[in-house]
Scaffold this active site. Structure first.
Site, short mmCIF file in Angstrom:
data_model
loop_
_atom_site.label_atom_id
_atom_site.label_comp_id
_atom_site.label_asym_id
_atom_site.label_seq_id
_atom_site.Cartn_x
_atom_site.Cartn_y
_atom_site.Cartn_z
N SER A 28 0.84 -1.20 0.00
CA SER A 28 0.00 0.00 0.00
C SER A 28 0.87 1.24 0.00
O SER A 28 1.67 1.46 0.93
CB SER A 28 -0.89 0.00 1.24
OG SER A 28 -1.43 1.30 1.42
N HIS A 59 -1.33 -1.23 -4.24
CA HIS A 59 -2.57 -0.93 -3.53
C HIS A 59 -2.65 0.58 -3.26
O HIS A 59 -1.74 1.16 -2.67
CB HIS A 59 -2.58 -1.71 -2.21
CG HIS A 59 -3.85 -1.64 -1.43
ND1 HIS A 59 -4.93 -2.46 -1.68
CD2 HIS A 59 -4.21 -0.86 -0.39
CE1 HIS A 59 -5.90 -2.18 -0.82
NE2 HIS A 59 -5.49 -1.21 -0.03
N ASP A 96 -4.97 3.57 -1.63
CA ASP A 96 -6.07 3.83 -0.70
C ASP A 96 -6.65 5.22 -0.92
O ASP A 96 -5.97 6.23 -0.73
CB ASP A 96 -5.55 3.73 0.74
CG ASP A 96 -5.21 2.30 1.12
OD1 ASP A 96 -6.10 1.44 1.06
OD2 ASP A 96 -4.04 2.04 1.47
N MET A 107 -9.41 7.86 0.38
CA MET A 107 -10.26 8.17 1.55
C MET A 107 -10.85 9.57 1.39
O MET A 107 -10.17 10.47 0.88
CB MET A 107 -9.43 8.12 2.83
CG MET A 107 -8.68 6.81 3.02
SD MET A 107 -7.87 6.76 4.62
CE MET A 107 -6.85 5.29 4.42
N HIS A 156 -8.51 0.86 -3.60
CA HIS A 156 -9.40 0.58 -2.47
C HIS A 156 -10.12 1.87 -2.09
O HIS A 156 -9.51 2.79 -1.55
CB HIS A 156 -8.52 0.05 -1.31
CG HIS A 156 -9.25 -0.19 -0.04
ND1 HIS A 156 -8.60 -0.44 1.15
CD2 HIS A 156 -10.59 -0.25 0.26
CE1 HIS A 156 -9.48 -0.62 2.12
NE2 HIS A 156 -10.69 -0.51 1.60
N MET A 159 -12.33 4.02 0.05
CA MET A 159 -12.96 4.21 1.36
C MET A 159 -13.69 5.54 1.29
O MET A 159 -13.33 6.53 1.94
CB MET A 159 -11.89 4.20 2.45
CG MET A 159 -11.37 2.78 2.71
SD MET A 159 -9.78 2.74 3.52
CE MET A 159 -8.73 2.88 2.07
N MET A 171 -11.21 -6.15 5.92
CA MET A 171 -10.42 -5.17 6.66
C MET A 171 -10.06 -5.73 8.03
O MET A 171 -10.95 -6.10 8.81
CB MET A 171 -11.21 -3.86 6.85
CG MET A 171 -11.31 -2.97 5.62
SD MET A 171 -9.73 -2.51 4.87
CE MET A 171 -8.87 -1.70 6.23
N ASP A 203 -6.28 -6.63 4.65
CA ASP A 203 -5.71 -5.28 4.64
C ASP A 203 -5.74 -4.71 6.05
O ASP A 203 -6.82 -4.51 6.61
CB ASP A 203 -6.53 -4.41 3.67
CG ASP A 203 -5.97 -3.02 3.50
OD1 ASP A 203 -4.88 -2.73 4.02
OD2 ASP A 203 -6.64 -2.22 2.81
C1 DX5 Z 1 -6.13 1.40 5.92
C2 DX5 Z 1 -5.78 1.08 4.48
C3 DX5 Z 1 -4.63 0.17 4.34
C4 DX5 Z 1 -3.34 0.67 4.95
C5 DX5 Z 1 -2.68 -0.52 5.56
O1 DX5 Z 1 -7.40 1.94 5.99
O2 DX5 Z 1 -6.87 0.47 3.80
O3 DX5 Z 1 -4.41 -0.24 2.99
O4 DX5 Z 1 -2.46 1.24 4.02
O5 DX5 Z 1 -1.59 -0.10 6.29
P1 DX5 Z 1 -0.85 -1.04 7.31
O6 DX5 Z 1 -0.33 -2.21 6.52
O7 DX5 Z 1 0.22 -0.17 7.85
O8 DX5 Z 1 -1.85 -1.49 8.34
ZN ZN Z 2 -6.42 -0.44 1.76
#
Ligand code: DX5
Ligand code: ZN
Length: 225
Positions: free
Chosen positions: A11, A36, A38, A40, A69, A71, A140, A178
């Site tokens: 990620s 990956h 993310d 948000m 991903h 969110m 998750m 994840d």
């Molecule tokens: C958190 C994200 C993850 C995050 C994971 O909401 O969806 O993808 O980057 O990070 P680590 O591996 O540090 O938990």
């Molecule tokens: Zn993620």
């Protein structure tokens, strides 16, 4: 006993955002299978990360599929934009979609692989009537929003339940995990049925991220860390 080759999706949330190009190039030259990303929105989750212009820039350099991903609330508003920005796999949250079935059909008709994620309090059984349509189920294992959180142990149970549901419905979905993935749990997660490991801080907090990616891929961890 592990008899399949799993995938690793680092990620970039934990990468240096002032030098994303070098992070992407590093991933290109590593054992990473997917990248990956993310997204948000400060509404579905408390944090805000990045959007279309940044994904387009990542896509320019990436030689591996972008595993995006989302969110964000009501992700159905932006499916075309994510496709044009460069997403290859697009994962939405069960909790963020009112008409999930239609959203999944649209993601697939745009030529992307379709994933659905559930947060730690959502039951796997919620996916019963959609899982046959999915390419990916993302469990998750932390509350979404931030990297570097502690892995939630109840996730093992959910992986097993997802595996059973996939079998019962003849689904082809891969299981992705994840949140909080590291040297302590990666092997156990694969043994429990995970197909794709996402890892942010475990990869990018290391002075040599490629080495940690290799460890997640081979499941061989050095004892000195
Ligand atoms: C958190 C994200 C993850 C995050 C994971 O909401 O969806 O993808 O980057 O990070 P680590 O591996 O540090 O938990
Ligand atoms: Zn993620």
């Amino acid at each position: 006993m592990i008899n399949k080759q799993h995938l690793v999706a680092p990620s970039i949330l934990s990468a240096d955002f002032t030098n994303l190009e070098s992070a992407i190039k590093l991933l290109n030259n590593s054992e990473a299978d997917w990248i990956h990303v993310d997204v948000m929105d400060g509404h579905f989750v408390p944090n805000i990360t990045l959007g279309f212009p940044v994904i387009s820039q990542i896509k320019k350099h990436a030689k591996k599929p972008l595993d995006v991903h989302l969110m964000i609330s009501k992700p159905e508003r932006y499916l075309e934009e994510f496709k044009y920005a460069g997403a290859d796999i697009l994962t939405v949250h069960y909790e963020a979609c009112t008409h999930l079935h239609s959203t999944i059909q649209r993601i697939k008709s745009l030529g992307m692989k379709a994933g659905v994620s559930i947060v730690p309090h959502s039951q796997v059984l919620l996916l019963e009537d959609i899982i046959a349509e999915l390419d990916l189920v993302l469990i998750m294992s932390v509350n979404p929003g931030f990297g570097g959180q502690k892995f939630i142990e109840n996730s093992y149970k959910k992986i097993k339940q997802t595996k059973e549901l996939i079998r019962a419905t003849n689904s082809n979905a891969l299981i992705q995990i994840d949140g909080g993935v590291d040297a302590n749990n990666a092997r156990l997660l694969i043994e429990a049925g995970v197909d794709v490991l996402v890892a942010g801080s475990y990869v990018f907090s290391h002075k040599n991220p490629k080495e940690h990616i290799m460890q997640l891929k081979t499941l061989k961890f050095s004892k000195t860390e």
